[in-house]
Write a protein that holds these residues in place. Structure first.
Motif, PDB file in Angstrom:
ATOM      1  N   UNK A  24     -18.154   1.696  -9.949  1.00 22.09           N
ATOM      2  CA  UNK A  24     -17.845   2.946  -9.264  1.00 22.09           C
ATOM      3  C   UNK A  24     -16.775   3.678 -10.062  1.00 22.09           C
ATOM      4  N   UNK A  25     -17.008   4.968 -10.319  1.00 18.49           N
ATOM      5  CA  UNK A  25     -16.067   5.724 -11.129  1.00 18.49           C
ATOM      6  C   UNK A  25     -16.060   5.214 -12.560  1.00 18.49           C
ATOM      7  N   UNK A  26     -14.946   5.343 -13.230  1.00 17.52           N
ATOM      8  CA  UNK A  26     -14.845   4.870 -14.608  1.00 17.52           C
ATOM      9  C   UNK A  26     -14.097   3.564 -14.724  1.00 17.52           C
ATOM     10  N   UNK A  27     -13.930   2.884 -13.616  1.00 14.71           N
ATOM     11  CA  UNK A  27     -13.099   1.681 -13.595  1.00 14.71           C
ATOM     12  C   UNK A  27     -13.740   0.535 -14.367  1.00 14.71           C
ATOM     13  N   UNK A  28     -12.899  -0.258 -15.023  1.00 15.13           N
ATOM     14  CA  UNK A  28     -13.348  -1.442 -15.746  1.00 15.13           C
ATOM     15  C   UNK A  28     -12.579  -2.654 -15.250  1.00 15.13           C
ATOM     16  N   UNK A  29     -13.110  -3.831 -15.573  1.00 15.37           N
ATOM     17  CA  UNK A  29     -12.395  -5.054 -15.239  1.00 15.37           C
ATOM     18  C   UNK A  29     -13.253  -6.043 -14.491  1.00 15.37           C
ATOM     19  N   UNK A  30     -12.578  -7.017 -13.871  1.00 15.61           N
ATOM     20  CA  UNK A  30     -13.252  -8.073 -13.125  1.00 15.61           C
ATOM     21  C   UNK A  30     -12.492  -8.354 -11.836  1.00 15.61           C
ATOM     22  N   UNK A  31     -13.194  -8.822 -10.819  1.00 20.61           N
ATOM     23  CA  UNK A  31     -12.567  -9.219  -9.565  1.00 20.61           C
ATOM     24  C   UNK A  31     -13.260 -10.476  -9.071  1.00 20.61           C
ATOM     25  N   UNK A  32     -12.445 -11.452  -8.645  1.00 25.42           N
ATOM     26  CA  UNK A  32     -12.962 -12.753  -8.222  1.00 25.42           C
ATOM     27  C   UNK A  32     -12.709 -12.966  -6.729  1.00 25.42           C
ATOM     28  N   UNK A  33     -13.571 -13.748  -6.094  1.00 25.34           N
ATOM     29  CA  UNK A  33     -13.383 -14.080  -4.692  1.00 25.34           C
ATOM     30  C   UNK A  33     -14.639 -14.708  -4.118  1.00 25.34           C
ATOM     31  N   UNK A  34     -14.582 -15.046  -2.839  1.00 21.76           N
ATOM     32  CA  UNK A  34     -15.785 -15.541  -2.174  1.00 21.76           C
ATOM     33  C   UNK A  34     -16.625 -14.355  -1.739  1.00 21.76           C
ATOM     34  N   UNK A  35     -17.896 -14.385  -2.044  1.00 15.69           N
ATOM     35  CA  UNK A  35     -18.764 -13.269  -1.687  1.00 15.69           C
ATOM     36  C   UNK A  35     -19.208 -13.420  -0.234  1.00 15.69           C
ATOM     37  N   UNK A  36     -19.136 -12.330   0.514  1.00 17.21           N
ATOM     38  CA  UNK A  36     -19.578 -12.323   1.911  1.00 17.21           C
ATOM     39  C   UNK A  36     -20.169 -10.950   2.206  1.00 17.21           C
ATOM     40  N   UNK A  37     -20.811 -10.823   3.362  1.00 20.16           N
ATOM     41  CA  UNK A  37     -21.405  -9.527   3.689  1.00 20.16           C
ATOM     42  C   UNK A  37     -21.086  -9.130   5.118  1.00 20.16           C
ATOM     43  N   UNK A  38     -20.973  -7.815   5.334  1.00 21.24           N
ATOM     44  CA  UNK A  38     -20.734  -7.255   6.657  1.00 21.24           C
ATOM     45  C   UNK A  38     -21.869  -6.300   6.985  1.00 21.24           C
ATOM     46  N   UNK A  39     -22.414  -6.433   8.205  1.00 25.23           N
ATOM     47  CA  UNK A  39     -23.592  -5.659   8.591  1.00 25.23           C
ATOM     48  C   UNK A  39     -23.265  -4.376   9.346  1.00 25.23           C
ATOM     49  N   UNK A  40     -21.990  -4.023   9.459  1.00 24.67           N
ATOM     50  CA  UNK A  40     -21.605  -2.824  10.183  1.00 24.67           C
ATOM     51  C   UNK A  40     -22.131  -1.554   9.533  1.00 24.67           C
ATOM     52  N   UNK A  41     -22.601  -0.623  10.362  1.00 27.99           N
ATOM     53  CA  UNK A  41     -23.090   0.662   9.849  1.00 27.99           C
ATOM     54  C   UNK A  41     -21.939   1.620   9.547  1.00 27.99           C
ATOM     55  N   UNK A  42     -20.820   1.430  10.246  1.00 20.84           N
ATOM     56  CA  UNK A  42     -19.639   2.265  10.019  1.00 20.84           C
ATOM     57  C   UNK A  42     -18.416   1.358   9.986  1.00 20.84           C
ATOM     58  N   UNK A  43     -17.244   1.984   9.769  1.00 18.73           N
ATOM     59  CA  UNK A  43     -16.000   1.233   9.823  1.00 18.73           C
ATOM     60  C   UNK A  43     -15.586   0.603   8.514  1.00 18.73           C
ATOM     61  N   UNK A  44     -16.099   1.110   7.380  1.00 25.65           N
ATOM     62  CA  UNK A  44     -15.788   0.443   6.114  1.00 25.65           C
ATOM     63  C   UNK A  44     -14.295   0.455   5.779  1.00 25.65           C
ATOM     64  N   UNK A  45     -13.581   1.509   6.155  1.00 27.94           N
ATOM     65  CA  UNK A  45     -12.160   1.563   5.818  1.00 27.94           C
ATOM     66  C   UNK A  45     -11.366   0.500   6.578  1.00 27.94           C
ATOM     67  N   UNK A  46     -11.686   0.326   7.861  1.00 21.77           N
ATOM     68  CA  UNK A  46     -11.020  -0.704   8.650  1.00 21.77           C
ATOM     69  C   UNK A  46     -11.354  -2.096   8.120  1.00 21.77           C
ATOM     70  N   UNK A  47     -12.598  -2.289   7.694  1.00 21.71           N
ATOM     71  CA  UNK A  47     -13.018  -3.577   7.141  1.00 21.71           C
ATOM     72  C   UNK A  47     -12.259  -3.869   5.847  1.00 21.71           C
ATOM     73  N   UNK A  48     -12.176  -2.879   4.967  1.00 22.38           N
ATOM     74  CA  UNK A  48     -11.522  -3.104   3.673  1.00 22.38           C
ATOM     75  C   UNK A  48     -10.036  -3.417   3.824  1.00 22.38           C
TER      76      UNK A  48
END
Length: 374
Positions: A24-48
């Motif tokens: 997304x955008x011009x960002x570069x790099x790596x990020x590590x963590x446990x992968x999980x998923x959220x099924x919410x249709x809205x509320x992404x800012x509160x989730x993040x």
């Protein structure tokens, strides 16, 4: 347009599986963590910004993320807590009048790596079949072997203590100091909307760090105690578990949410376990066994309590069940004003079916105060 600068990116799972996307955008790099998923249709800012997601790479199953921008009031903590974002379509432009910024700028301010154009349906299906696991998202698409070595060094979520990473460093107050009730809250990853819900019910809350002692919490002379939500494995939280045991011995009103629910179970000798892929979304069905009524709830947890041990415990009653997999979603102590739930009655995001649980907590406090006076 910023999105024209996007670089190739990938998701590398711990088992070697690779999914492709673009940064997304011009960002570069790596990020590590446990992968999980959220099924919410809205509320992404509160989730993040939910501290419970600390250390996790978030896959959003909704096809469009960012389309309604961000708002400074729709955060659950100070800054983003997820380790990285994985989505299908990232919206660089937003159309909500109430928004004050784009999601791209919000992520940039928080220095968060996000990748889009991922086949999230295939990725989520893979996680559901194979379980949550560590992963890396990266723009280093030509360095797979290097990423594999780095990923192998990332600690597993099972046994990982993360509450100390998100807890407040110093105690602080929330609400009206002239409120009727005083609450001592242990912050092991608390969400702001929990504090708002308590304050709306005439409570003045003092929030304590994860390693606070019983004497610290007692010094506030609270009418009740609260154990917050939070990230990571509950079993390493020995201080919180011991603290909870002492609160139970006192017979004081106690309410726990999510990680706090797991801590309460452990304090009663009920074990916890890491789930295959957890519950994360805003439409999870719960049955209230006390009323026979169903609830649609907001959930975010990768660990659960042992239902069989809870059922066999002489002092514990299971009050709520998750209707998808019949996991224990709520417990209470039979002879003490102590209870907890595995889900989020404060929602944010999500439905408000379970906000009555805050009222139950206040009712327990009122009853306890009456009994103590007499």
């Amino acid at each position: 347009m910023k999105y024209q600068k996007r670089k190739k990116a990938l998701i590398l799972l711990a088992d070697g599986t690779i999914f492709h996307g673009k940064a997304v955008g011009g960002k570069e790099g790596s990020a590590f963590g446990e992968v999980c998923f959220n099924t919410g249709m809205t509320g992404y800012q509160e989730i993040f910004t939910d501290p419970s997601y600390y250390g996790q790479l978030m896959v959003t199953t909704n096809a469009h993320i960012g389309n309604y921008g961000t708002n400074k009031d729709e955060v659950e903590s100070e800054g983003i807590k997820i380790a990285g974002l994985i989505c299908r379509n990232f919206s660089y432009q937003y159309s909500r009048p109430a928004a004050d910024d784009s999601l791209e700028d919000f992520l940039d301010r928080n220095n968060l790596l996000a990748i889009s154009d991922v086949d999230t349906r295939a990725l989520v299906s893979y996680i559901r079949d194979n379980g949550a696991m560590n992963a890396v998202i990266s723009t280093r698409v030509d360095d797979i072997e290097g990423l594999k070595k780095e990923l192998a060094a990332v600690p597993d979520m099972n046994g990982l203590e993360l509450a100390s990473k998100v807890s407040t460093k110093e105690p602080y107050f929330f609400g009206n100091e002239n409120a009727t009730y005083k609450i001592s809250a242990l912050d092991i990853g608390i969400k702001k909307n929990i504090l708002r819900n308590l304050a709306e019910r005439d409570c003045y809350i003092k929030v304590f760090p994860y390693d606070a002692s019983l004497s610290d919490l007692e010094a506030f002379e609270p009418d009740g105690y609260f154990l917050s939500n939070g990230p990571g494995d509950p079993q390493p939280l020995s201080n919180a578990i011991d603290l909870t045991k002492h609160i139970i011995e006192k017979g004081a009103p106690l309410f726990g949410i999510c990680l706090g629910h797991q801590v309460l179970a452990l304090a009663n000798g009920i074990s916890t376990y890491k789930m295959h892929h957890g519950h994360r979304g805003i439409n999870h069905p719960i049955m209230n066994l006390l009323t026979g009524k169903g609830e649609i709830t907001s959930q975010n947890h990768g660990f659960a309590i042992n239902r069989e041990e809870a059922e066999a415990h002489p002092d514990i009653e299971i009050t709520h069940l998750h209707l998808n997999d019949k996991t224990a979603a709520g417990i209470r102590m039979k002879n003490k004003p102590v209870f907890s739930v595995q889900y989020h009655p404060e929602a944010s995001p999500g439905p408000h079916d379970a906000t009555y649980l805050f009222d139950t907590f206040i009712d327990n406090i009122k009853k306890h105060k009456t009994e103590t006076v007499h």
